[in-house]
Design an enzyme around this catalytic site. Structure first.
Site, PDB file in Angstrom:
ATOM      1  N   ASP A 191      -0.852  -6.366  -0.345  1.00 35.04           N
ATOM      2  CA  ASP A 191      -1.211  -5.665   0.881  1.00 35.04           C
ATOM      3  C   ASP A 191      -2.720  -5.496   0.947  1.00 35.04           C
ATOM      4  O   ASP A 191      -3.352  -5.174  -0.063  1.00 35.04           O
ATOM      5  CB  ASP A 191      -0.573  -4.263   0.867  1.00 35.04           C
ATOM      6  CG  ASP A 191       0.248  -3.987   2.106  1.00 35.04           C
ATOM      7  OD1 ASP A 191       0.080  -4.707   3.112  1.00 35.04           O
ATOM      8  OD2 ASP A 191       1.074  -3.061   2.062  1.00 35.04           O
ATOM      9  N   ASP A 228       0.835  -1.201   0.000  1.00 29.61           N
ATOM     10  CA  ASP A 228       0.000   0.000   0.000  1.00 29.61           C
ATOM     11  C   ASP A 228       0.875   1.259   0.000  1.00 29.61           C
ATOM     12  O   ASP A 228       0.365   2.378  -0.072  1.00 29.61           O
ATOM     13  CB  ASP A 228      -1.015   0.000   1.158  1.00 29.61           C
ATOM     14  CG  ASP A 228      -0.346   0.014   2.520  1.00 29.61           C
ATOM     15  OD1 ASP A 228       0.892  -0.102   2.591  1.00 29.61           O
ATOM     16  OD2 ASP A 228      -1.075   0.148   3.531  1.00 29.61           O
ATOM     17  N   SER A 229       2.191   1.069   0.011  1.00 27.48           N
ATOM     18  CA  SER A 229       3.104   2.193  -0.221  1.00 27.48           C
ATOM     19  C   SER A 229       2.851   2.781  -1.611  1.00 27.48           C
ATOM     20  O   SER A 229       3.342   3.864  -1.929  1.00 27.48           O
ATOM     21  CB  SER A 229       4.566   1.752  -0.076  1.00 27.48           C
ATOM     22  OG  SER A 229       4.809   0.588  -0.830  1.00 27.48           O
ATOM     23  N   GLU A 277       8.780  -3.479  11.005  1.00 29.09           N
ATOM     24  CA  GLU A 277       9.128  -2.179  10.430  1.00 29.09           C
ATOM     25  C   GLU A 277       9.550  -1.210  11.534  1.00 29.09           C
ATOM     26  O   GLU A 277       8.851  -1.050  12.549  1.00 29.09           O
ATOM     27  CB  GLU A 277       7.926  -1.609   9.646  1.00 29.09           C
ATOM     28  CG  GLU A 277       8.228  -0.259   9.012  1.00 29.09           C
ATOM     29  CD  GLU A 277       7.260   0.160   7.908  1.00 29.09           C
ATOM     30  OE1 GLU A 277       6.376  -0.631   7.538  1.00 29.09           O
ATOM     31  OE2 GLU A 277       7.402   1.294   7.428  1.00 29.09           O
ATOM     32  N   LYS A 321      -0.993  -9.427   3.007  1.00 32.89           N
ATOM     33  CA  LYS A 321      -0.316  -8.852   4.172  1.00 32.89           C
ATOM     34  C   LYS A 321      -1.278  -7.892   4.865  1.00 32.89           C
ATOM     35  O   LYS A 321      -2.018  -7.168   4.199  1.00 32.89           O
ATOM     36  CB  LYS A 321       0.944  -8.094   3.759  1.00 32.89           C
ATOM     37  CG  LYS A 321       1.630  -7.391   4.927  1.00 32.89           C
ATOM     38  CD  LYS A 321       3.000  -6.878   4.561  1.00 32.89           C
ATOM     39  CE  LYS A 321       3.007  -5.487   3.976  1.00 32.89           C
ATOM     40  NZ  LYS A 321       2.397  -4.447   4.839  1.00 32.89           N
ATOM     41  N   GLU A 365      -1.643  -5.302   8.601  1.00 26.44           N
ATOM     42  CA  GLU A 365      -0.932  -4.672   9.721  1.00 26.44           C
ATOM     43  C   GLU A 365      -1.663  -4.917  11.039  1.00 26.44           C
ATOM     44  O   GLU A 365      -2.895  -4.919  11.079  1.00 26.44           O
ATOM     45  CB  GLU A 365      -0.825  -3.155   9.481  1.00 26.44           C
ATOM     46  CG  GLU A 365      -0.030  -2.795   8.244  1.00 26.44           C
ATOM     47  CD  GLU A 365       0.088  -1.283   8.031  1.00 26.44           C
ATOM     48  OE1 GLU A 365      -0.398  -0.496   8.876  1.00 26.44           O
ATOM     49  OE2 GLU A 365       0.677  -0.892   7.006  1.00 26.44           O
TER      50      GLU A 365
HETATM   51  O1  KIV Z   1       3.491  -1.112   1.621  1.00 28.60           O
HETATM   52  C1  KIV Z   1       4.671  -1.458   1.700  1.00 28.60           C
HETATM   53  O2  KIV Z   1       5.483  -1.233   0.808  1.00 28.60           O
HETATM   54  C2  KIV Z   1       5.087  -2.156   2.913  1.00 28.60           C
HETATM   55  C3  KIV Z   1       6.523  -2.504   3.060  1.00 28.60           C
HETATM   56  C4  KIV Z   1       7.328  -1.311   3.290  1.00 28.60           C
HETATM   57  C5  KIV Z   1       6.747  -3.557   4.063  1.00 28.60           C
HETATM   58  O3  KIV Z   1       4.270  -2.420   3.748  1.00 28.60           O
END
Ligand code: KIV
Length: 286
Positions: free
Chosen positions: A92, A53-54, A191, A122, A124
């Site tokens: 994510d 989600d970056s 992280e 993934k 959080e």
């Molecule tokens: O969204 C992302 O890129 C991340 C990584 C930095 C682990 O969660």
């Protein structure tokens, strides 16, 4: 029924991570959000690709990951899937896609797997995600957990700071990592966590730790591709090592092209298409 084996022999699956940890073999994970970067990363031999989600910061310019939608992750995921054939593909779950109910979480995760081609998701959070992780695993969805700095909690945390610095906070991180392993997660992102804590978690867990700003002892290192190749704006966190300056390379290319166009040097005859002789003759005088 024949069991088709369409994947390439080198294809990375979830169990390969445990095997690598047992052998003390380090693995790498990078983000990708589109077809060309997925191909580059996959062909380079990176074991895990994360459609993170970056994307909210790096591609959409939102400034944080909060506004990212499931549709944005899905669209990026489909492009990445077409470009990646070897790496394990993790998607994510964006903010809001696993916060309403277990049913909605399952529905959204299943969309990432079925429509997007993700091989794992993934999400959080620590102890507050244990039940969710169990339910996802029950639905055959491999889960990568994520603790320490969890950017989707930026408003609660009040910024992007190193987590787990006090004895209580460190203990909490270690406990939560164990709970998530117990719940069935196959790996866990750490992280912005002090190196010593990441080392303890890596040692005490059987599943792989995926470190970002968490020191060298993690089983897997992850970075945002655009940080690694210098395609971002603004100050970078200390853990980013920039291996190229693609932004500068692109900026130079654009500037040179502009100069060529404005100076009459682009396009040349070789870069243009000419008429066949007879058509040219028929148009003579025009
Ligand atoms: O969204 C992302 O890129 C991340 C990584 C930095 C682990 O969660």
């Amino acid at each position: 029924m024949a069991y088709l084996q369409p994947d390439e022999p080198e294809k990375v699956y979830v169990p390969a991570l445990r095997a690598a940890k047992e052998k003390g073999k380090k693995l790498v994970c990078l983000t990708a959000y589109d077809y060309p970067t997925a191909r580059i990363v996959d062909e380079a031999g990176v074991e895990i690709i994360l459609v993170g989600d970056s994307i909210g910061n790096v591609i959409h310019g939102y400034g944080n990951t909060i506004p990212v939608t499931l549709e944005e992750i899905l669209s990026a995921l489909k492009a990445v899937k077409r470009g990646a054939s070897r790496a394990l593909l993790v998607a994510d779950m964006p903010y809001g896609s696993y916060h309403v109910s277990i049913e909605e979480t399952l529905h959204n995760a299943l969309r990432l797997m079925k429509d997007g081609g993700a091989e794992a998701v993934k999400l959080e959070g620590g102890r507050n995600r244990v039940e969710l992780v169990k339910r996802l695993i029950d639905a055959e969805i491999p889960v990568m957990a994520h603790i320490g700095l969890t950017p989707q909690s930026v408003h609660k945390l009040g910024g992007y700071r190193v987590q787990g610095k006090t004895k209580e906070a460190a203990q909490k991180l270690i406990e939560e990592a164990k709970m998530l392993e117990e719940a069935g997660a196959f790996s866990i992102v750490l992280e912005l966590v002090p190196t010593e804590i990441a080392k303890i978690i890596t040692k005490e867990l059987k599943i792989s730790t995926v470190g970002i700003g968490a020191g060298a002892s993690c089983d897997i290192q992850v970075l945002v591709l655009h940080d690694l190749v210098g395609m971002t704006f603004g100050r970078q966190p200390r853990f980013v090592r920039q291996y190229a300056n693609i932004r500068e390379v692109m900026s130079e290319a654009v500037t040179k092209w502009m100069e060529d166009v404005k100076g009459g040097n682009y396009p040349s005859e070789k870069e243009s298409y000419m008429l066949p002789e007879e058509t040219k003759a028929a148009l003579k005088g025009r």
